[in-house]
Design a protein around this motif. Sequence first.
Motif, PDB file in Angstrom:
ATOM      1  N   SER A 105       0.822  -1.202   0.000  1.00  0.00           N
ATOM      2  CA  SER A 105       0.000   0.000   0.000  1.00  0.00           C
ATOM      3  C   SER A 105       0.861   1.259   0.000  1.00  0.00           C
ATOM      4  O   SER A 105       0.503   2.278  -0.597  1.00  0.00           O
ATOM      5  CB  SER A 105      -0.921  -0.006   1.222  1.00  0.00           C
ATOM      6  OG  SER A 105      -1.681   1.176   1.297  1.00  0.00           O
ATOM      7  N   TYR A 305      -8.747  -2.711   4.002  1.00  0.00           N
ATOM      8  CA  TYR A 305      -9.322  -1.529   3.356  1.00  0.00           C
ATOM      9  C   TYR A 305     -10.680  -1.197   3.969  1.00  0.00           C
ATOM     10  O   TYR A 305     -10.974  -0.033   4.273  1.00  0.00           O
ATOM     11  CB  TYR A 305      -9.464  -1.758   1.855  1.00  0.00           C
ATOM     12  CG  TYR A 305     -10.117  -0.588   1.150  1.00  0.00           C
ATOM     13  CD1 TYR A 305      -9.423   0.600   0.953  1.00  0.00           C
ATOM     14  CD2 TYR A 305     -11.450  -0.664   0.727  1.00  0.00           C
ATOM     15  CE1 TYR A 305     -10.023   1.682   0.329  1.00  0.00           C
ATOM     16  CE2 TYR A 305     -12.060   0.402   0.103  1.00  0.00           C
ATOM     17  CZ  TYR A 305     -11.346   1.582  -0.093  1.00  0.00           C
ATOM     18  OH  TYR A 305     -11.953   2.660  -0.699  1.00  0.00           O
ATOM     19  N   LYS A 308     -10.433   0.565   7.073  1.00  0.00           N
ATOM     20  CA  LYS A 308      -9.731   1.849   6.924  1.00  0.00           C
ATOM     21  C   LYS A 308      -8.314   1.815   7.492  1.00  0.00           C
ATOM     22  O   LYS A 308      -7.792   2.824   7.970  1.00  0.00           O
ATOM     23  CB  LYS A 308     -10.534   2.986   7.552  1.00  0.00           C
ATOM     24  CG  LYS A 308     -11.894   3.221   6.901  1.00  0.00           C
ATOM     25  CD  LYS A 308     -12.621   4.382   7.539  1.00  0.00           C
ATOM     26  CE  LYS A 308     -13.891   4.732   6.778  1.00  0.00           C
ATOM     27  NZ  LYS A 308     -14.833   3.607   6.615  1.00  0.00           N
ATOM     28  N   PRO A 311      -5.155   3.067   2.874  1.00  0.00           N
ATOM     29  CA  PRO A 311      -5.912   4.171   2.263  1.00  0.00           C
ATOM     30  C   PRO A 311      -6.567   3.854   0.932  1.00  0.00           C
ATOM     31  O   PRO A 311      -7.403   4.632   0.453  1.00  0.00           O
ATOM     32  CB  PRO A 311      -4.837   5.252   2.083  1.00  0.00           C
ATOM     33  CG  PRO A 311      -3.570   4.475   1.893  1.00  0.00           C
ATOM     34  CD  PRO A 311      -3.703   3.265   2.780  1.00  0.00           C
ATOM     35  N   ARG A 312      -6.204   2.747   0.302  1.00  0.00           N
ATOM     36  CA  ARG A 312      -6.736   2.458  -1.025  1.00  0.00           C
ATOM     37  C   ARG A 312      -6.816   0.956  -1.236  1.00  0.00           C
ATOM     38  O   ARG A 312      -6.137   0.183  -0.562  1.00  0.00           O
ATOM     39  CB  ARG A 312      -5.825   3.067  -2.105  1.00  0.00           C
ATOM     40  CG  ARG A 312      -4.403   2.541  -2.070  1.00  0.00           C
ATOM     41  CD  ARG A 312      -3.476   3.319  -2.995  1.00  0.00           C
ATOM     42  NE  ARG A 312      -2.105   2.815  -2.902  1.00  0.00           N
ATOM     43  CZ  ARG A 312      -1.611   1.836  -3.660  1.00  0.00           C
ATOM     44  NH1 ARG A 312      -2.376   1.257  -4.578  1.00  0.00           N
ATOM     45  NH2 ARG A 312      -0.357   1.436  -3.521  1.00  0.00           N
ATOM     46  N   ARG A 313      -7.675   0.573  -2.171  1.00  0.00           N
ATOM     47  CA  ARG A 313      -7.741  -0.836  -2.542  1.00  0.00           C
ATOM     48  C   ARG A 313      -6.491  -1.204  -3.328  1.00  0.00           C
ATOM     49  O   ARG A 313      -5.986  -0.396  -4.119  1.00  0.00           O
ATOM     50  CB  ARG A 313      -8.973  -1.125  -3.394  1.00  0.00           C
ATOM     51  CG  ARG A 313     -10.280  -1.068  -2.636  1.00  0.00           C
ATOM     52  CD  ARG A 313     -11.414  -1.661  -3.453  1.00  0.00           C
ATOM     53  NE  ARG A 313     -12.678  -1.591  -2.747  1.00  0.00           N
ATOM     54  CZ  ARG A 313     -13.078  -2.483  -1.842  1.00  0.00           C
ATOM     55  NH1 ARG A 313     -12.304  -3.513  -1.543  1.00  0.00           N
ATOM     56  NH2 ARG A 313     -14.249  -2.348  -1.248  1.00  0.00           N
ATOM     57  N   ILE A 314      -5.984  -2.400  -3.101  1.00  0.00           N
ATOM     58  CA  ILE A 314      -4.816  -2.852  -3.849  1.00  0.00           C
ATOM     59  C   ILE A 314      -5.066  -4.250  -4.394  1.00  0.00           C
ATOM     60  O   ILE A 314      -5.901  -4.998  -3.871  1.00  0.00           O
ATOM     61  CB  ILE A 314      -3.544  -2.864  -2.972  1.00  0.00           C
ATOM     62  CG1 ILE A 314      -3.697  -3.838  -1.785  1.00  0.00           C
ATOM     63  CG2 ILE A 314      -3.188  -1.478  -2.487  1.00  0.00           C
ATOM     64  CD1 ILE A 314      -2.422  -4.041  -0.996  1.00  0.00           C
TER      65      ILE A 314
END
Length: 329
Positions: A105, A305, A308, A311-314
């Motif tokens: 991430s 994710y 939280k 910070p972003r979907r991977i």
Amino acid sequence: MTDETLWRIAPSRRSLLRTGLGSAAAVALGAPAVHAAPRDVKISMQRSSVLFTVLKVKGTLAERLAPLGFTPTWHLFTSVIEPMNAGAVDIHADVADAVPIFTQSAKAPLTFYARERGAPSAEAIIVPDESPIRTIADLKGKTVGVSRGSGSHYVLAAALKRDGLTLGDITPTYLQAPEGAVAFEQGRLDAWSIWDPFLAFAAAKRPVRVIADGSGLTSYHRYYLVNDSFAAAQPEVVATVYRALAEAGAWMKANPVEAVALLAPIWGDLPPAVVAAANSRRTYAVEPVERAQLGEQQAIADVFYEAKLIPRRIDATAVPIFAIPPGRG
């Protein structure tokens, strides 16, 4: 061909040196060689880095890397995410399956070069044996210690989700493992989500009860990573480290008594039964990483994710993988 013929066609030492045909031939003929000083290869470790501990104590890796012109230097970290993200060392020791989610991430330039086969019971959520807490649902409103970004962080989040709760339903207290051990022993935590050998340490200090472990939540593979640039520049070093780790893992399982004797003084002169308990929950089976096996990594990334924590979907399967040379894995 006779010895006389060989003598006549062999180049002289002087002609070798004059024509610059290389130090290897000169050394073969007895010429003095100038050797470059060994280069350091920086390796990270944690208390749970058992196989690297074996290789360090026995001197095996230093012996294997010497012909390649390298010498290992060992760097102990309580938390490995920061040095992994920063590229502070070259080769990283084993980390829980959740850790690469955070480094990926953060876009850390890391390559997977090995993994240790799963051991789901080697991380667990525990409470004091006298605690009224019996189930994950009983954790609602309770203070639970956990190391942020660890595999045990995932076990906690996944166990809560399975029972219809979230991290927001508890009071998570983020502590590194040694700090968590003290807080749990002193009764400042209602529960603790932790991995071996700290799991075994805690059980040795006071009676505990496991209310959940990784079973049904994660296989708890431990992954070994290396900086992208080092893997590209020194593939034989990485392959040598892989082979040494695999051999150390096989030695651990074939020699359990000797393994306990090696680790006990390093882990604070623990009773042999405690060290043996920690070892019994780990497979120490080192194998190559295959992309098709990374499905659980995606499940961890999705839970983090949703919670939280990243910070972003991977795409957790879209990672560089070091290919072990054929016949050497």
